[in-house]
Design a protein around this motif. Structure first.
Motif, PDB file in Angstrom:
ATOM      1  N   GLU A  27      -5.034 -11.009   6.590  1.00 51.45           N
ATOM      2  CA  GLU A  27      -3.859 -11.866   7.196  1.00 51.45           C
ATOM      3  C   GLU A  27      -3.316 -11.015   8.497  1.00 51.45           C
ATOM      4  O   GLU A  27      -3.143 -11.477   9.788  1.00 51.45           O
ATOM      5  CB  GLU A  27      -2.738 -12.523   6.451  1.00 51.45           C
ATOM      6  CG  GLU A  27      -3.040 -13.327   5.519  1.00 51.45           C
ATOM      7  CD  GLU A  27      -1.919 -13.515   4.560  1.00 51.45           C
ATOM      8  OE1 GLU A  27      -1.881 -14.413   3.898  1.00 51.45           O
ATOM      9  OE2 GLU A  27      -1.106 -12.782   4.411  1.00 51.45           O
ATOM     10  N   ALA A  28      -3.112  -9.813   8.208  1.00 55.32           N
ATOM     11  CA  ALA A  28      -2.606  -8.592   9.371  1.00 55.32           C
ATOM     12  C   ALA A  28      -3.388  -8.713  10.602  1.00 55.32           C
ATOM     13  O   ALA A  28      -3.123  -8.573  11.643  1.00 55.32           O
ATOM     14  CB  ALA A  28      -2.486  -7.396   8.777  1.00 55.32           C
ATOM     15  N   LYS A  29      -4.942  -8.656  10.131  1.00 50.38           N
ATOM     16  CA  LYS A  29      -6.049  -8.569  11.452  1.00 50.38           C
ATOM     17  C   LYS A  29      -6.037  -9.864  12.247  1.00 50.38           C
ATOM     18  O   LYS A  29      -5.781  -9.768  13.370  1.00 50.38           O
ATOM     19  CB  LYS A  29      -7.111  -8.167  10.707  1.00 50.38           C
ATOM     20  CG  LYS A  29      -7.437  -6.749  10.427  1.00 50.38           C
ATOM     21  CD  LYS A  29      -8.693  -6.189   9.947  1.00 50.38           C
ATOM     22  CE  LYS A  29      -9.160  -6.925   8.680  1.00 50.38           C
ATOM     23  NZ  LYS A  29     -10.686  -6.541   8.127  1.00 50.38           N
ATOM     24  N   ALA A  35       1.462  -3.616  11.443  1.00 48.31           N
ATOM     25  CA  ALA A  35       0.962  -2.647  10.295  1.00 48.31           C
ATOM     26  C   ALA A  35       1.192  -3.491   9.008  1.00 48.31           C
ATOM     27  O   ALA A  35       1.827  -4.670   8.999  1.00 48.31           O
ATOM     28  CB  ALA A  35       1.840  -1.520  10.011  1.00 48.31           C
ATOM     29  N   VAL A  36       0.504  -3.115   7.939  1.00 44.70           N
ATOM     30  CA  VAL A  36       0.422  -3.594   6.624  1.00 44.70           C
ATOM     31  C   VAL A  36       1.477  -2.424   5.801  1.00 44.70           C
ATOM     32  O   VAL A  36       1.428  -1.286   6.171  1.00 44.70           O
ATOM     33  CB  VAL A  36      -0.856  -3.831   5.863  1.00 44.70           C
ATOM     34  CG1 VAL A  36      -1.372  -4.943   6.408  1.00 44.70           C
ATOM     35  CG2 VAL A  36      -1.415  -2.705   5.572  1.00 44.70           C
ATOM     36  N   LEU A  45      -7.962   1.353  -0.503  1.00 47.09           N
ATOM     37  CA  LEU A  45      -8.506  -0.225  -0.213  1.00 47.09           C
ATOM     38  C   LEU A  45      -7.964  -0.704   0.966  1.00 47.09           C
ATOM     39  O   LEU A  45      -8.800  -1.297   1.571  1.00 47.09           O
ATOM     40  CB  LEU A  45      -7.834  -1.104  -1.538  1.00 47.09           C
ATOM     41  CG  LEU A  45      -8.081  -2.743  -1.256  1.00 47.09           C
ATOM     42  CD1 LEU A  45      -9.460  -2.641  -1.194  1.00 47.09           C
ATOM     43  CD2 LEU A  45      -7.684  -3.177  -2.606  1.00 47.09           C
ATOM     44  N   ALA A  46      -6.534  -0.473   1.170  1.00 45.21           N
ATOM     45  CA  ALA A  46      -6.377  -1.139   2.486  1.00 45.21           C
ATOM     46  C   ALA A  46      -6.975  -0.470   3.707  1.00 45.21           C
ATOM     47  O   ALA A  46      -7.132  -1.007   4.820  1.00 45.21           O
ATOM     48  CB  ALA A  46      -4.714  -0.924   2.580  1.00 45.21           C
ATOM     49  N   LYS A  47      -7.063   1.032   3.620  1.00 40.32           N
ATOM     50  CA  LYS A  47      -7.571   1.474   4.726  1.00 40.32           C
ATOM     51  C   LYS A  47      -8.872   1.051   5.146  1.00 40.32           C
ATOM     52  O   LYS A  47      -9.156   0.791   6.310  1.00 40.32           O
ATOM     53  CB  LYS A  47      -7.748   3.059   4.590  1.00 40.32           C
ATOM     54  CG  LYS A  47      -8.144   3.854   5.757  1.00 40.32           C
ATOM     55  CD  LYS A  47      -7.229   4.006   6.768  1.00 40.32           C
ATOM     56  CE  LYS A  47      -7.450   4.925   7.862  1.00 40.32           C
ATOM     57  NZ  LYS A  47      -6.422   4.832   8.959  1.00 40.32           N
ATOM     58  N   ASN A  52     -11.798  -0.642  11.700  1.00 42.89           N
ATOM     59  CA  ASN A  52     -12.198  -1.156  12.995  1.00 42.89           C
ATOM     60  C   ASN A  52     -11.134  -2.211  13.498  1.00 42.89           C
ATOM     61  O   ASN A  52     -11.440  -3.219  14.212  1.00 42.89           O
ATOM     62  CB  ASN A  52     -13.624  -1.726  13.032  1.00 42.89           C
ATOM     63  CG  ASN A  52     -14.526  -0.881  12.623  1.00 42.89           C
ATOM     64  OD1 ASN A  52     -14.517   0.154  13.013  1.00 42.89           O
ATOM     65  ND2 ASN A  52     -15.550  -1.239  12.033  1.00 42.89           N
ATOM     66  N   SER A  53      -9.874  -2.076  13.060  1.00 44.11           N
ATOM     67  CA  SER A  53      -8.716  -3.053  13.663  1.00 44.11           C
ATOM     68  C   SER A  53      -7.618  -1.944  14.027  1.00 44.11           C
ATOM     69  O   SER A  53      -7.533  -0.934  13.949  1.00 44.11           O
ATOM     70  CB  SER A  53      -8.313  -3.866  12.410  1.00 44.11           C
ATOM     71  OG  SER A  53      -7.485  -3.172  11.411  1.00 44.11           O
TER      72      SER A  53
END
Length: 212
Positions: A27-29, A35-36, A45-47, A52-53
């Motif tokens: 969703e953030a992308k 940021a998240v 996991l989030a990293k 590439n965003s």
């Protein structure tokens, strides 16, 4: 003004699954959030999910009570940065602040900032538990210790962000630190009002709703 660029899209629930964190990052992308914000165990996991965003990765430490030892918080902060966090949102030691142990509070913030180097440090005051004088003191200590932001709330206390608190915080920090409002911000009008008051970042789990 791009509202999305002010949002830290957040999921700090104890029940957050791997799928929930993946969804948060997707969703953030898609929405172009700044940021998240996640708990430490989800940083790796989030990293990977944000690869590439342009979306930054924030991790909370000493969360949500702020009552861990300084050594523990420093270790946690270093670990999150090592796993890819760009920003650290730490909870201030509220009990120390209320005990007027100002040197200890300041030293802790400074130690964490030192540990994370050029990464962004946000200090969560948990304003719902503080008097106005304590809020002012917490802001001053944060600035003196080199924090980049002061932040209103965890979202897990008895109350969240208020306009009054942000006005007070802005009065104390001026241009010496930025402000993040978080806790209970669920609609666009409220978010925009905070930005108008000088807030640089909005912490919310309702990011997509805010943009509608």
């Amino acid at each position: 003004m791009d509202l999305a660029d002010h949002i830290d899209h957040t999921n700090l629930k104890a029940t957050a699954t791997m799928d929930d964190i993946q969804k948060l990052c997707d969703e953030a992308k898609t929405q172009g959030f700044y940021a998240v914000c996640v708990n430490g165990c989800h940083v790796s996991l989030a990293k990977k999910a944000l690869e590439n965003s342009k979306v930054k990765l924030a991790a909370v430490i000493g969360f949500p009570l702020g009552a861990m030892s300084t050594k523990t918080k420093v270790f946690e902060a270093k670990d999150c940065v090592l796993n890819g966090a760009d920003e650290i949102d730490m909870v201030i030691n509220i009990g120390w602040l209320k005990s007027k142990m100002y040197e200890a509070v300041g030293n802790e913030i400074q130690a964490i900032k030192l540990a994370i180097g050029d990464k962004i440090l946000k200090v969560i005051l948990e304003t719902c538990y503080l008097t106005d004088a304590e809020k002012e003191k917490a802001c001053s200590l944060s600035v003196e210790a080199g924090a980049n932001f002061v932040k209103t709330s965890t979202g897990f206390g008895s109350g969240g962000a208020t306009f009054e608190d942000v006005i007070l915080m802005k009065r104390v920090v001026g241009n010496k630190a930025k402000i993040k409002a978080s806790g209970g911000i669920k609609d666009k009008e409220t978010a925009l009002k905070y930005i108008e008051l000088g807030v640089s970042r909005i912490g919310t789990s309702s990011g997509p709703t805010l943009l509608k």
